[in-house]
Design an enzyme around this catalytic site. Structure first.
Site, PDB file in Angstrom:
ATOM      1  N   GLU A  78       0.836  -1.202   0.000  1.00 23.35           N
ATOM      2  CA  GLU A  78       0.000   0.000   0.000  1.00 23.35           C
ATOM      3  C   GLU A  78       0.876   1.258   0.000  1.00 23.35           C
ATOM      4  OE1 GLU A  78      -2.942   2.484   3.048  1.00 23.35           O
ATOM      5  OE2 GLU A  78      -2.331   0.430   3.546  1.00 23.35           O
ATOM      6  N   ASP A  95      -4.381   0.099   9.824  1.00 23.71           N
ATOM      7  CA  ASP A  95      -5.435   1.060  10.154  1.00 23.71           C
ATOM      8  C   ASP A  95      -6.667   0.743   9.310  1.00 23.71           C
ATOM      9  OD1 ASP A  95      -4.820   1.944   7.598  1.00 23.71           O
ATOM     10  OD2 ASP A  95      -3.927   3.839   8.253  1.00 23.71           O
ATOM     11  N   ASP A 114      -8.006   2.309   6.651  1.00 27.58           N
ATOM     12  CA  ASP A 114      -7.777   2.339   5.204  1.00 27.58           C
ATOM     13  C   ASP A 114      -7.007   1.109   4.745  1.00 27.58           C
ATOM     14  OD1 ASP A 114      -9.144   4.642   4.688  1.00 27.58           O
ATOM     15  OD2 ASP A 114      -7.399   5.958   4.830  1.00 27.58           O
ATOM     16  N   ASP A 127      -1.195  -0.915   5.693  1.00 29.58           N
ATOM     17  CA  ASP A 127      -1.109  -0.300   7.019  1.00 29.58           C
ATOM     18  C   ASP A 127      -2.072  -0.963   7.999  1.00 29.58           C
ATOM     19  OD1 ASP A 127       0.728   1.442   5.994  1.00 29.58           O
ATOM     20  OD2 ASP A 127      -0.690   3.094   5.706  1.00 29.58           O
TER      21      ASP A 127
END
Length: 647
Positions: A437, A512, A514, A510
């Protein structure tokens, strides 16, 4: 790459004698090589023990002599399966007059009522007479109670497959049936922790396949008490409705076909939705034939031919139009096929493919006749179905042109300049591709990787949600085209996994919200369009650390809040520790990324597996499809479990 080697003494002609030949008696082969009989000794093998016993009860249901099965998970780690079938015969066996038939079945491999005769005329899932005896062999303790028409309750107990005493009468009984209680032997099985949800999904499937059968699953374990009951009077029709419950359907209700041809019972349910993927599940004698077979081939041939004939007859397909292909008529299709037949012939140990040649013609004729009748009787729905297929054909032509572009691009460019940083190794089984990503994390990964066998493809932003997109639109996405080109397999009808350039594909995003969304989008793409990567165990998820804990000059990496709290507790109050939470992969320098997430000797990666394709299909449809309410209900139900939500 280190390969473990064993130093073994050389075998000489003089050392090979009769004493070197072992004869395994009774159930010894099962205990010595359990994987040959139940697949594995892990959680899948544990659940296989349960389904082997339940399959015997299902066979009674298929024979029309059982309509209720109760499976109970007991607090002591044992499991019992009780049915109201005919009960296992208990009289002495003609070939072994000193043993009851019950003991023969429970202690002898390849002993059962499915090798011929009149015991199971309508077919059964068991073919080799191994199932329940293998369960007995792999159980620390097993007890079988049998109720026959005699009004007596018979019982026999076993320890690791060995009878503790002959079968005997222990009291009176009403009705008929068999109750088998077993406790897995943890000296062989890796776990004894039955998973309620996994078993429930399997038994729900069995109930769909056996209309009118009640299956009850009860969990009596402390702190896990729950139960569920499955009964579906609609059979496969109910199953297809269940599969389509999170989709917009094109037909008001499924087409349901049920017919017996000679000794084969055929049941089919079909319903179209406005999606772009095919959902088809096939079964033979209750076994999920994941690789299809003659019944699937017959169904697909009937579907394609019948829709083409109706489209021509009613003018929706013009003279200038080409015939609809199989891909055209299967877009948005949800279907379930079940055949029950004596002497089923399967391909391979896993019984994943049905090979009975006569079944193809039987299914094709039955489906063609019933579907043609349905189209004639419901012209408005027939028009919607043909229109959908015609639109699919047009999109397929556009997708073909897009695939040609991808193929030409792949032929001209061995790498993707500026994006794919390839590895030097050319043996695919030794290479791995990281889908990373963001450009920042991609840059760190390129610098930190082992260039010999690790390739890096940075992904910009979120990829297209393929659950809501046709193939032509999907192939217009530069990110998806880059992934397909990097893998080298192509896509769609021309996909060739022998050209796969990497043995492992690792998703690295990541930790998180997203990052989780991007990972889900990628998983959706692979599940819908390259599911063989998952089946082959080649798709993985990287596990980057969540925190860095600095204690003096030493760095420690932890991967969850619980691990962080436990680590700090071990340090005690006297230690000064600095805790930093990573907001993304881009915050790591190349050395950190290598050491924590990419170094094979220190990293943790999760292999993506799909044990239950039905559940996976439902989940992806619900999370990534067009219907909002099912997704909203899911979020509301699971919101309390969310941690570290980035605002």
């Amino acid at each position: 790459m280190a390969i473990a080697q064993r130093n073994e003494p050389a075998v000489t002609a003089n050392s090979y004698t009769a004493s070197d030949i072992q004869i395994l008696e009774g159930l010894e082969p099962v205990r010595l090589r359990p994987g040959m009989y139940i697949g594995s000794t892990d959680i899948r093998g544990l659940h296989h023990l349960v389904t082997e016993v339940v399959d015997n009860s299902i066979d009674e249901a298929m024979a029309g002599v059982c309509d209720r099965i109760v499976i109970t998970l007991h607090p002591d780690g044992s499991c019992s399966v009780e049915d109201n079938g005919r009960g296992i015969p208990v009289e002495p066996h003609p070939q072994r007059p000193n043993q009851s038939t019950l003991e023969v079945i429970m202690t002898t491999l390849h002993a059962g009522g499915k090798f011929g005769g009149d015991g199971y005329k309508q077919g059964s899932s068991g073919l080799h007479g191994v199932g329940v005896s293998a369960v007995n062999a792999l159980s620390e303790y097993c007890r079988v109670e049998v109720r026959r028409k005699t009004g007596k309750l018979h019982m026999q107990e076993y320890q690791r497959g060995v009878p503790l005493a002959p079968a005997r009468v222990i009291g009176k009984a009403e009705g008929q049936g068999t109750k088998t209680t077993f406790k897995p032997d943890l000296t062989i099985m890796e776990t004894g922790d039955f998973q309620f949800e996994t078993l429930a999904q399997r038994f729900r499937e069995m109930a769909y396949l056996n209309r009118g059968l009640t299956i009850k699953l009860v969990d009596e374990r402390e702190g896990q008490e729950q139960e569920c009951t499955f009964y579906f009077d609609g059979g496969l029709k109910s199953f297809v409705r269940h599969l389509n419950r999170n989709r917009n359907v094109v037909m008001a209700k499924p087409v349901h076909i049920e017919r017996q041809v000679e000794k084969t019972i055929i049941e089919v349910a079909v319903q179209y939705n406005d999606g772009y993927s095919e959902t088809l599940f096939s079964f033979a004698n209750g076994i999920n034939t994941v690789d299809g077979g003659s019944h699937v081939t017959g169904f697909r041939a009937a579907l394609t031919r019948t829709l083409n004939e109706y489209g021509r007859k009613n003018g929706q397909l013009k003279e200038a139009d080409a015939n609809l292909t199989g891909d055209d008529v299967r877009e948005g299709l949800t279907a379930a096929i079940s055949v029950k037949l004596p002497n089923a012939q399967f391909e391979g140990q896993t019984k994943g493919k049905l090979n009975n040649a006569e079944v193809r013609t039987q299914v094709e004729n039955v489906v063609s006749e019933a579907l043609a009748k349905y189209l004639e009787e419901t012209p408005s729905e027939a028009k919607r179905i043909i229109d959908k297929c015609v639109n699919s054909a047009r999109a397929r032509d556009a997708a073909r042109k897009a695939r040609e572009l991808v193929r030409r691009k792949d032929a001209l460019d061995s790498t993707l300049p500026g994006k794919l940083a390839d590895c030097s190794e050319r043996r695919a089984d030794r290479c791995e591709l990281y889908l990373v990503e963001g450009d920042s994390a991609g840059g760190s990964a390129k610098q930190g990787r082992d260039r010999h066998f690790q390739a890096i493809l940075p992904l910009r932003g979120k990829i297209l949600n393929v659950e809501r997109a046709r193939l032509d639109r999907m192939l217009a996405s530069e990110t998806i085209k880059d992934i397909i080109t990097a893998l080298g397999t192509g896509i769609g009808e021309n996909m060739d996994f022998t050209k796969l350039r990497y043995g492992r594909i690792i998703l690295m995003s990541d930790a998180d919200v997203d990052g989780s969304h991007i990972r889900t989008l990628l998983l959706t793409f692979f599940f819908r369009h390259m599911d063989q990567l998952i089946t082959n165990g080649q798709l993985y998820i990287a596990q980057p650390p969540l925190y860095r804990v600095q204690v003096g000059k030493q760095r420690h990496y932890v991967y969850s809040d619980q691990e962080k709290d436990e680590f700090l507790a071990r340090l005690g109050e006297g230690k000064n520790a600095s805790v930093s939470r990573y907001k993304g992969l881009g915050e790591m320098d190349p050395e950190e990324l290598w050491e924590t997430t990419m170094n094979p000797s220190t990293r943790t990666i999760l292999q993506v597996t799909v044990e239950d394709a039905i559940k996976a299909d439902e989940t992806f449809s619900m999370l990534m499809g067009d219907e909002v309410m099912p997704r909203k209900r899911f979020i509301e139900a699971h919101a309390k479990y969310v941690k570290n939500l980035d605002v």
